[in-house]
Motif scaffolding. Structure first.
Motif, PDB file in Angstrom:
ATOM      1  N   TRP A 174     -47.208 -42.231 -12.590  1.00 55.52           N
ATOM      2  CA  TRP A 174     -46.400 -41.496 -13.565  1.00 55.52           C
ATOM      3  C   TRP A 174     -46.328 -40.017 -13.201  1.00 55.52           C
ATOM      4  CZ3 TRP A 174     -47.145 -37.349 -16.785  1.00 55.52           C
ATOM      5  CH2 TRP A 174     -46.170 -37.140 -17.767  1.00 55.52           C
ATOM      6  N   THR A 175     -47.456 -39.456 -12.811  1.00 51.54           N
ATOM      7  CA  THR A 175     -47.505 -38.036 -12.462  1.00 51.54           C
ATOM      8  C   THR A 175     -46.659 -37.747 -11.225  1.00 51.54           C
ATOM      9  OG1 THR A 175     -49.704 -37.777 -13.446  1.00 51.54           O
ATOM     10  CG2 THR A 175     -49.033 -36.137 -11.815  1.00 51.54           C
ATOM     11  N   LEU A 176     -46.801 -38.574 -10.197  1.00 56.98           N
ATOM     12  CA  LEU A 176     -46.021 -38.365  -8.976  1.00 56.98           C
ATOM     13  C   LEU A 176     -44.525 -38.492  -9.236  1.00 56.98           C
ATOM     14  CD1 LEU A 176     -48.230 -40.347  -6.427  1.00 56.98           C
ATOM     15  CD2 LEU A 176     -47.816 -37.871  -6.416  1.00 56.98           C
ATOM     16  N   ASP A 177     -44.158 -39.456 -10.080  1.00 53.83           N
ATOM     17  CA  ASP A 177     -42.735 -39.723 -10.300  1.00 53.83           C
ATOM     18  C   ASP A 177     -42.113 -38.845 -11.374  1.00 53.83           C
ATOM     19  OD1 ASP A 177     -42.881 -41.643  -8.354  1.00 53.83           O
ATOM     20  OD2 ASP A 177     -43.129 -43.311  -9.744  1.00 53.83           O
ATOM     21  N   THR A 178     -42.940 -38.232 -12.209  1.00 55.87           N
ATOM     22  CA  THR A 178     -42.420 -37.390 -13.289  1.00 55.87           C
ATOM     23  C   THR A 178     -42.527 -35.910 -12.951  1.00 55.87           C
ATOM     24  OG1 THR A 178     -43.049 -39.059 -14.927  1.00 55.87           O
ATOM     25  CG2 THR A 178     -42.614 -36.840 -15.744  1.00 55.87           C
ATOM     26  N   ARG A 179     -43.694 -35.489 -12.520  1.00 53.73           N
ATOM     27  CA  ARG A 179     -43.917 -34.064 -12.272  1.00 53.73           C
ATOM     28  C   ARG A 179     -43.528 -33.631 -10.863  1.00 53.73           C
ATOM     29  NH1 ARG A 179     -46.586 -32.083 -16.613  1.00 53.73           N
ATOM     30  NH2 ARG A 179     -47.917 -33.519 -17.805  1.00 53.73           N
ATOM     31  N   TYR A 180     -43.618 -34.534  -9.902  1.00 54.52           N
ATOM     32  CA  TYR A 180     -43.446 -34.132  -8.506  1.00 54.52           C
ATOM     33  C   TYR A 180     -42.368 -34.927  -7.772  1.00 54.52           C
ATOM     34  CZ  TYR A 180     -47.905 -31.978  -9.622  1.00 54.52           C
ATOM     35  OH  TYR A 180     -48.902 -31.245 -10.219  1.00 54.52           O
ATOM     36  N   GLN A 181     -41.418 -35.462  -8.517  1.00 54.52           N
ATOM     37  CA  GLN A 181     -40.366 -36.265  -7.891  1.00 54.52           C
ATOM     38  C   GLN A 181     -39.575 -35.457  -6.869  1.00 54.52           C
ATOM     39  OE1 GLN A 181     -37.308 -37.781 -10.529  1.00 54.52           O
ATOM     40  NE2 GLN A 181     -37.064 -39.617  -9.284  1.00 54.52           N
ATOM     41  N   ALA A 182     -39.412 -34.151  -7.122  1.00 54.80           N
ATOM     42  CA  ALA A 182     -38.625 -33.312  -6.220  1.00 54.80           C
ATOM     43  C   ALA A 182     -39.259 -33.185  -4.840  1.00 54.80           C
ATOM     44  CB  ALA A 182     -38.434 -31.929  -6.828  1.00 54.80           C
ATOM     45  N   LEU A 183     -40.532 -33.532  -4.714  1.00 53.76           N
ATOM     46  CA  LEU A 183     -41.220 -33.428  -3.430  1.00 53.76           C
ATOM     47  C   LEU A 183     -41.120 -34.705  -2.597  1.00 53.76           C
ATOM     48  CD1 LEU A 183     -44.516 -31.622  -4.546  1.00 53.76           C
ATOM     49  CD2 LEU A 183     -42.458 -30.598  -3.559  1.00 53.76           C
ATOM     50  N   HIS A 184     -40.647 -35.795  -3.210  1.00 56.32           N
ATOM     51  CA  HIS A 184     -40.615 -37.070  -2.509  1.00 56.32           C
ATOM     52  C   HIS A 184     -39.702 -37.012  -1.285  1.00 56.32           C
ATOM     53  CE1 HIS A 184     -41.835 -39.581  -6.302  1.00 56.32           C
ATOM     54  NE2 HIS A 184     -42.618 -38.543  -6.095  1.00 56.32           N
ATOM     55  N   HIS A 185     -40.218 -37.466  -0.161  1.00 58.58           N
ATOM     56  CA  HIS A 185     -39.448 -37.654   1.076  1.00 58.58           C
ATOM     57  C   HIS A 185     -38.742 -36.375   1.549  1.00 58.58           C
ATOM     58  CE1 HIS A 185     -40.218 -41.938   0.717  1.00 58.58           C
ATOM     59  NE2 HIS A 185     -39.763 -41.908  -0.514  1.00 58.58           N
ATOM     60  N   LEU A 186     -39.281 -35.223   1.202  1.00 54.93           N
ATOM     61  CA  LEU A 186     -38.683 -33.980   1.693  1.00 54.93           C
ATOM     62  C   LEU A 186     -38.943 -33.800   3.183  1.00 54.93           C
ATOM     63  CD1 LEU A 186     -39.335 -31.292  -1.065  1.00 54.93           C
ATOM     64  CD2 LEU A 186     -37.191 -32.386  -0.452  1.00 54.93           C
ATOM     65  N   ALA A 187     -40.120 -34.193   3.613  1.00 56.04           N
ATOM     66  CA  ALA A 187     -40.473 -34.050   5.021  1.00 56.04           C
ATOM     67  C   ALA A 187     -40.493 -35.428   5.665  1.00 56.04           C
ATOM     68  CB  ALA A 187     -41.844 -33.380   5.158  1.00 56.04           C
ATOM     69  N   HIS A 188     -39.653 -35.612   6.673  1.00 57.47           N
ATOM     70  CA  HIS A 188     -39.610 -36.891   7.376  1.00 57.47           C
ATOM     71  C   HIS A 188     -40.571 -36.820   8.551  1.00 57.47           C
ATOM     72  CE1 HIS A 188     -37.146 -40.227   9.567  1.00 57.47           C
ATOM     73  NE2 HIS A 188     -38.300 -40.648   9.093  1.00 57.47           N
ATOM     74  N   ARG A 189     -41.756 -37.355   8.367  1.00 61.77           N
ATOM     75  CA  ARG A 189     -42.780 -37.320   9.396  1.00 61.77           C
ATOM     76  C   ARG A 189     -43.138 -38.745   9.802  1.00 61.77           C
ATOM     77  NH1 ARG A 189     -45.227 -32.577  10.132  1.00 61.77           N
ATOM     78  NH2 ARG A 189     -47.136 -33.519  10.902  1.00 61.77           N
ATOM     79  N   VAL A 190     -43.488 -38.899  11.059  1.00 62.14           N
ATOM     80  CA  VAL A 190     -43.853 -40.218  11.570  1.00 62.14           C
ATOM     81  C   VAL A 190     -45.214 -40.134  12.253  1.00 62.14           C
ATOM     82  CG1 VAL A 190     -41.458 -40.948  11.916  1.00 62.14           C
ATOM     83  CG2 VAL A 190     -42.675 -39.783  13.767  1.00 62.14           C
ATOM     84  N   GLU A 191     -45.794 -41.272  12.452  1.00 63.90           N
ATOM     85  CA  GLU A 191     -47.061 -41.369  13.192  1.00 63.90           C
ATOM     86  C   GLU A 191     -46.943 -42.524  14.172  1.00 63.90           C
ATOM     87  OE1 GLU A 191     -51.690 -42.619  12.254  1.00 63.90           O
ATOM     88  OE2 GLU A 191     -50.676 -41.218  10.883  1.00 63.90           O
TER      89      GLU A 191
END
Length: 269
Positions: A174-191
C-alpha cells in the motif's frame, strides 16, 4: 519530493526474537520482491533489538536522511514493544492517540463482539490497552492494515508496521503504491551475469576496474564459488546498470575471461 536519484530505500527490522533466533526474518526477501516488481531496489537493511534507547538512536540517525524507510516490529502495546515510544523520542514529539487509529481500533473491537469474541465496550481495561496501539508520534499519519484494521503509522518517509508478515506485507505494498507510485520504473536498470571457470578473481579484477572506469554508472560484481555444492569452482561474474552500457560491459568481461585463460563452461569430467 523524493526523486529517483534520492530514492534510497532501507529496511529496519526490530525484534529481540530475530536476534535470538526464536523467529526468522521474512521481511528482507519480501521487500526486495515488492521493490523489484516496481523497478526499485533495496539500499540497506539492519536488525536491532527491542531496546528503547537503541531504537531511538537508530531512528534519530535515520530521520536525518531523506531515505524511504520501512520499519517492521515493536508497534504493539506490550512492554517489549518500544518502537512507537522510540520514534517519538527520536523526533522530540509526544505520543498522542490518533483519532483515525482510535476509530479503527474501536471498529475492530465491535467486529470482535459480533463474532462472539470480547466486548465492544471501550471502557474495559483490555480495550483501553488496545487503544494504546493507536498512540503515534504527533504528526504521524495512519497506514491501513487490511488484516485486522489496527493501523501502522507513517512519518518523515518512515513507515512503521507490525512484525507479522500477514499484516506488514500488504502495508508495504500500500505504501509503495500510494505514497511512492511516482518512483516506479523511473530507472531502467538491468543485471546480467555469467559463470567463469578456471580463472582466479585476482586475474579478472583489473578488467572489472576497467569496466567501472570506462562505463560510468555500470557496476561490476564477482561472486566466487569454491565448489561447495559439488560443482566446479567458478566465478559468477556480472554487471549492473543501464541496459546499453551494461550489455557492452558484459561483452567486454566475457572476452576478457577468454583472453586471460578462463572458460565460459566447466571442464568435462
Amino acid at each position: 519530493m523524493i526523486t529517483k536519484d534520492q530514492a534510497i530505500i532501507r529496511l529496519i527490522i526490530i525484534g529481540d526474537e530475530i536476534l535470538s533466533g526464536r523467529r526468522y526474518d521474512k521481511h528482507f526477501s519480501k521487500l526486495i520482491e515488492l521493490l523489484g516488481a516496481r523497478g526499485l531496489q533495496l539500499g540497506g537493511a539492519q536488525i536491532i533489538p527491542d531496546d528503547l534507547d537503541t531504537i531511538a538512536a537508530t531512528l534519530e540517525r535515520s530521520f536525518a536522511t531523506s531515505d524511504i524507510v520501512f520499519c517492521c516490529g515493536g508497534i504493539g502495546a506490550t512492554p517489549d514493544d518500544q518502537t512507537r515510544q522510540a520514534a517519538a523520542k527520536a523526533l522530540g514529539v509526544e505520543l498522542k492517540l490518533h483519532p483515525e487509529a482510535a476509530a479503527l481500533i474501536t471498529e475492530r473491537c465491535a467486529e470482535n463482539e459480533r463474532n462472539g469474541v470480547g466486548s465492544a465496550d471501550m471502557s474495559l481495561p483490555e480495550n483501553q490497552q488496545r487503544l494504546q496501539m493507536g498512540m503515534f508520534p504527533e504528526g504521524a499519519e495512519i497506514v491501513p492494515n487490511s488484516y485486522n484494521k489496527i493501523p501502522g503509522f507513517f512519518i518523515r518517509n518512515h513507515t512503521f508496521m507490525p512484525g507479522f508478515p500477514v499484516m506488514a506485507w500488504p502495508m508495504m505494498e500500500w505504501t509503495l503504491d500510494t505514497r511512492y507510485q511516482a518512483l516506479h520504473h523511473l530507472a531502467h536498470r538491468v543485471e546480467h551475469s555469467f559463470l567463469a571457470f578456471n580463472l582466479p578473481e585476482s586475474r579478472i579484477t583489473p578488467a572489472m576496474e576497467h569496466v567501472e572506469l570506462n562505463w560510468p554508472g555500470v557496476k561490476a560484481f564477482s561472486l566466487p564459488s569454491v565448489g561447495e555444492s559439488g560443482g566446479q569452482p567458478h566465478i559468477d561474474l556480472g554487471v549492473k546498470g543501464e541496459p546499453e552500457p551494461a550489455a557492452e560491459a558484459l561483452d567486454y568481461l566475457r572476452k576478457q575471461v577468454l583472453d586471460l585463460g578462463g572458460s565460459l563452461s566447466p571442464a568435462l569430467k
